[in-house]
Design a protein around this motif. Structure first.
Motif: not given
Length: 224
Positions: A38-48, A50-59
């Motif tokens: 129901s939610a996905l972490p948003v990462l700095e970079g390509k989202g593979d 390995e990146g730093r978590v900068v936010g979250v997108v939820s349903e």
């Protein structure tokens, strides 16, 4: 003394889906459906991953687009729900992201993670390392795994980490029984003032559902 509490790293899911800032709306929906989350972490970079978590997108962030799909909000609604309307018009993860991200560290205790979830009213938390990089995700269900511990495993920890330290002189006289996670302490101890402390420590053992205390002082010998 008490045993080391379980940490988030002990129960978290290591394989986790994530997205980059540039991920588009449809890609996000497809990934949520694919991973059944129901939610996905948003990462700095390509989202593979390995990146730093900068936010979250939820349903919930995505649903604004459907809510306002055929709506023509008046001026009052536009002012009152400005951020919701902005997300309704969003097309990328960067525009949808709720930030800063609410995360939990790998070394946080399960109790700390549970309090964070309860306070924020969320079901899942991204798990990060010291640099803020994504390590996994922990859910409410993960935190409940400690209650699957075997009763005898719990009983042994109670004997070793609580009874042997709080009642060393009465160790052989204290019986520890565990059934379905409920711990019963029975027997006789010389210092009953320690009973409330021992009970609190037993309750803190991972996997304990409840504590029943039946500890009493040794019977007095009749005077000669």
């Amino acid at each position: 003394m008490c045993g080391t509490p379980h940490m988030v790293s002990d129960v978290m899911t290591h394989t986790v889906a994530s997205i980059g800032r540039s991920a588009d709306f449809k890609e996000i929906v497809q990934l949520m459906e694919q991973w059944k989350v129901s939610a996905l972490p948003v990462l700095e970079g390509k989202g593979d991953g390995e990146g730093r978590v900068v936010g979250v997108v939820s349903e919930a962030d995505l649903l604004y687009k459907e809510e306002f799909h055929d709506a023509d909000p008046d001026g009052y609604t536009q002012l009152r729900r400005f951020s919701d309307l902005a997300k309704a018009g969003a097309v990328t993860a960067e525009e949808l992201t709720t930030s800063p991200a609410l995360t939990v560290h790998t070394t946080a205790t399960l109790a700390q993670a549970a309090r964070t979830m309860a306070h924020a009213k969320v079901k899942r938390l991204p798990v990060v390392d010291d640099t803020g990089r994504l390590e996994g995700v922990v859910s409410r269900g993960d935190l409940l795994k400690v209650f699957l511990r075997d009763d005898e495993e719990v009983a042994e920890e109670v004997r070793r980490e609580v009874v042997s330290y709080r009642f060393p002189a009465s160790y052989s006289l204290v019986r520890v029984q565990v059934k379905d996670g409920v711990v019963t302490l029975a027997g006789r101890v010389r210092d009953t003032s320690l009973v409330p402390v021992a009970t609190r420590l037993v309750r803190a053992v991972e996997g304990v559902v409840d504590v029943k205390c039946e500890l009493t002082r040794p019977a007095r010998r009749p005077e000669q």
